[in-house]
Design a protein around this motif. Structure first.
Motif, PDB file in Angstrom:
ATOM      1  N   GLU A  36       0.855  -1.214  -0.066  1.00 17.23           N
ATOM      2  CA  GLU A  36       0.009  -0.030  -0.096  1.00 17.23           C
ATOM      3  C   GLU A  36       0.907   1.451   0.161  1.00 17.23           C
ATOM      4  O   GLU A  36       1.964   1.121   0.689  1.00 17.23           O
ATOM      5  CB  GLU A  36      -0.909  -0.048   1.343  1.00 17.23           C
ATOM      6  CG  GLU A  36      -2.097   0.917   1.161  1.00 17.23           C
ATOM      7  CD  GLU A  36      -3.398   0.586   1.970  1.00 17.23           C
ATOM      8  OE1 GLU A  36      -4.373   1.287   1.953  1.00 17.23           O
ATOM      9  OE2 GLU A  36      -2.978  -0.180   2.837  1.00 17.23           O
ATOM     10  N   PRO A  55       0.300  -0.221  -5.673  1.00 16.10           N
ATOM     11  CA  PRO A  55      -0.780  -0.321  -6.897  1.00 16.10           C
ATOM     12  C   PRO A  55      -0.527   0.424  -8.247  1.00 16.10           C
ATOM     13  O   PRO A  55      -0.719   0.088  -9.578  1.00 16.10           O
ATOM     14  CB  PRO A  55      -2.272   0.147  -6.370  1.00 16.10           C
ATOM     15  CG  PRO A  55      -1.919  -0.223  -4.746  1.00 16.10           C
ATOM     16  CD  PRO A  55      -0.443   0.214  -4.288  1.00 16.10           C
ATOM     17  N   ASP A  56       0.148   1.533  -8.055  1.00 12.90           N
ATOM     18  CA  ASP A  56       0.040   2.629  -9.131  1.00 12.90           C
ATOM     19  C   ASP A  56       1.657   2.109 -10.111  1.00 12.90           C
ATOM     20  O   ASP A  56       1.528   2.470 -11.335  1.00 12.90           O
ATOM     21  CB  ASP A  56       0.058   4.090  -8.814  1.00 12.90           C
ATOM     22  CG  ASP A  56       1.415   4.246  -8.008  1.00 12.90           C
ATOM     23  OD1 ASP A  56       1.665   3.396  -6.844  1.00 12.90           O
ATOM     24  OD2 ASP A  56       2.157   4.972  -8.163  1.00 12.90           O
ATOM     25  N   ASP A  93     -11.746  -0.726  -1.182  1.00 14.85           N
ATOM     26  CA  ASP A  93     -10.173  -0.054  -1.664  1.00 14.85           C
ATOM     27  C   ASP A  93      -8.994  -0.771  -1.044  1.00 14.85           C
ATOM     28  O   ASP A  93      -8.064   0.048  -0.749  1.00 14.85           O
ATOM     29  CB  ASP A  93     -10.494   1.491  -1.206  1.00 14.85           C
ATOM     30  CG  ASP A  93     -10.558   1.530   0.358  1.00 14.85           C
ATOM     31  OD1 ASP A  93     -10.916   0.603   1.262  1.00 14.85           O
ATOM     32  OD2 ASP A  93     -10.376   2.874   0.931  1.00 14.85           O
ATOM     33  N   GLN A  98      -7.049  -2.432  -5.319  1.00 12.14           N
ATOM     34  CA  GLN A  98      -6.501  -1.421  -6.109  1.00 12.14           C
ATOM     35  C   GLN A  98      -5.619  -1.769  -6.927  1.00 12.14           C
ATOM     36  O   GLN A  98      -5.742  -1.205  -8.361  1.00 12.14           O
ATOM     37  CB  GLN A  98      -5.604  -0.481  -5.034  1.00 12.14           C
ATOM     38  CG  GLN A  98      -6.451   0.389  -4.067  1.00 12.14           C
ATOM     39  CD  GLN A  98      -5.426   1.289  -3.183  1.00 12.14           C
ATOM     40  OE1 GLN A  98      -4.507   2.070  -3.878  1.00 12.14           O
ATOM     41  NE2 GLN A  98      -5.639   1.130  -1.787  1.00 12.14           N
ATOM     42  N   GLN A 101      -7.752  -3.398  -9.960  1.00  9.72           N
ATOM     43  CA  GLN A 101      -8.405  -2.222 -10.732  1.00  9.72           C
ATOM     44  C   GLN A 101      -7.437  -1.763 -11.677  1.00  9.72           C
ATOM     45  O   GLN A 101      -7.674  -1.294 -12.619  1.00  9.72           O
ATOM     46  CB  GLN A 101      -8.942  -1.295  -9.573  1.00  9.72           C
ATOM     47  CG  GLN A 101     -10.344  -2.011  -9.236  1.00  9.72           C
ATOM     48  CD  GLN A 101     -10.900  -1.217  -7.860  1.00  9.72           C
ATOM     49  OE1 GLN A 101     -10.269  -0.168  -7.519  1.00  9.72           O
ATOM     50  NE2 GLN A 101     -11.816  -1.615  -7.125  1.00  9.72           N
TER      51      GLN A 101
END
Length: 326
Positions: A36, A55-56, A93, A98, A101
């Motif tokens: 996270e 996640p990004d 979330d 995350q 998605q």
């Protein structure tokens, strides 16, 4: 005395032609860790060559696998906050949600995404379920695992993979997914998870070591063989689509027995300690790390595994492409 087999071995092309154990890139699964936060891509000290991704930035890991020929990924989540019941595991979330998605938005359905369903990374005490009086409460844990699986599927998971070893969790997850209209989503059960010392690097990477006690009360005693087979029969009856054994190298006999006596595909997880051991031997010059990687992977398939979950997956895919393993 006939010497034909020896003559066959003299030709590399013929040796490859008559290999008994065939390995496909399509049977490889690569574990990835999602931490996270934002803009994280950090090598994991206990697992050299593996990374924590936020996640990004998870796409970077997935694309690395895809470039090597690996299309299947097993996702583990590492939340910033933990609590007694592991609520972060099924949050809409949550960190895995995350990541799922983000991959679906950027890469669509190309990668097959499998999610680990367990609470140990999310609980403050590091156990795989709810604790009552210092012991894991099996029945209280089941609905939480089912909720976690459901949330992963809603976020884009193609398959869920319970690894907690709670009794009845395969049925609880299957019933929850069916009830929600996800009867097409398969589950890969961690059928025989032995209470092994080979998990050490993973627990450091995921921050999931038990704060007290151990997991011997719900993981399997590594002295037992018949118990693993009983677990396989139960998981099959409860609706598992794939059975799994972990670790791999010390339990090749268990893999062989499952392959011989069950009707389902068998996966083997070559766990973190096996990976770290081979990496260390290669890095120190004590052995040829590449050759060890190939030989041990072949042994898992030769024992009867249909699927291999390995931190070496991209390198194994490249070895298959070169003809060293395929």
């Amino acid at each position: 005395m006939l010497k034909r087999p020896r003559r066959l071995r003299e030709s590399a092309e013929v040796r490859h032609l008559v290999r008994e154990t065939r390995i496909s890139r399509d049977s490889l699964i690569w574990p990835l860790f999602i931490r996270e936060g934002k803009n994280i891509c950090q090598e994991i000290p206990s697992l050299p060559g593996q990374f924590h991704y936020s996640p990004d930035r998870l796409r970077e890991g997935v694309e690395k696998g895809l470039a090597a020929g690996v299309r299947r990924f097993l996702l583990f989540g590492i939340p910033e906050e933990k609590d007694e019941t592991g609520r972060g595991a099924w949050r809409e979330d949550g960190v895995v949600q995350q990541g799922l998605q983000m991959i679906r938005r950027s890469l669509g359905k190309e990668p097959l995404l499998i999610t680990d369903v367990c609470l140990c990374e999310y609980t403050s005490h590091g156990h795989c379920g709810v604790l009552r009086d210092g012991r894991v409460s099996n029945d209280e844990t089941l609905p939480l695992l089912a909720a976690t699986a459901r949330s992963h599927v809603l976020a884009g998971a193609d398959m869920v993979a319970p690894s907690d070893m709670m009794d009845g969790r395969v049925r609880a997850i299957r019933e929850e997914l069916d009830r929600e209209g996800f009867s097409h989503i398969p589950s890969r059960s961690c059928t025989a998870s032995f209470a092994s010392a080979f998990y050490g690097p993973f627990r450091e990477a995921a921050g999931s070591a038990p704060a007290s006690g151990d997991r011997k009360g719900y993981q399997m005693d590594w002295h037992n063989r018949r118990e693993a087979f009983r677990e396989a029969i139960l998981d099959e009856e409860e609706g598992a689509d794939i059975l799994m054994v972990k670790p791999a190298l010390s339990y090749l006999d268990i893999i062989r027995e499952m392959a011989d006596h069950t009707r389902l595909p068998v996966a083997a997880y070559s766990v973190s300690g096996e990976y770290a051991m081979i990496r260390a031997a290669g890095a120190s010059g004590l052995a040829d790390g590449y050759a060890l990687m190939c030989e041990t992977a072949a042994s898992v398939y030769r024992a009867g595994a249909d699927i291999l979950i390995s931190y070496f997956a991209p390198e194994l895919a490249e070895a298959i492409g070169k003809g060293d393993l395929g």
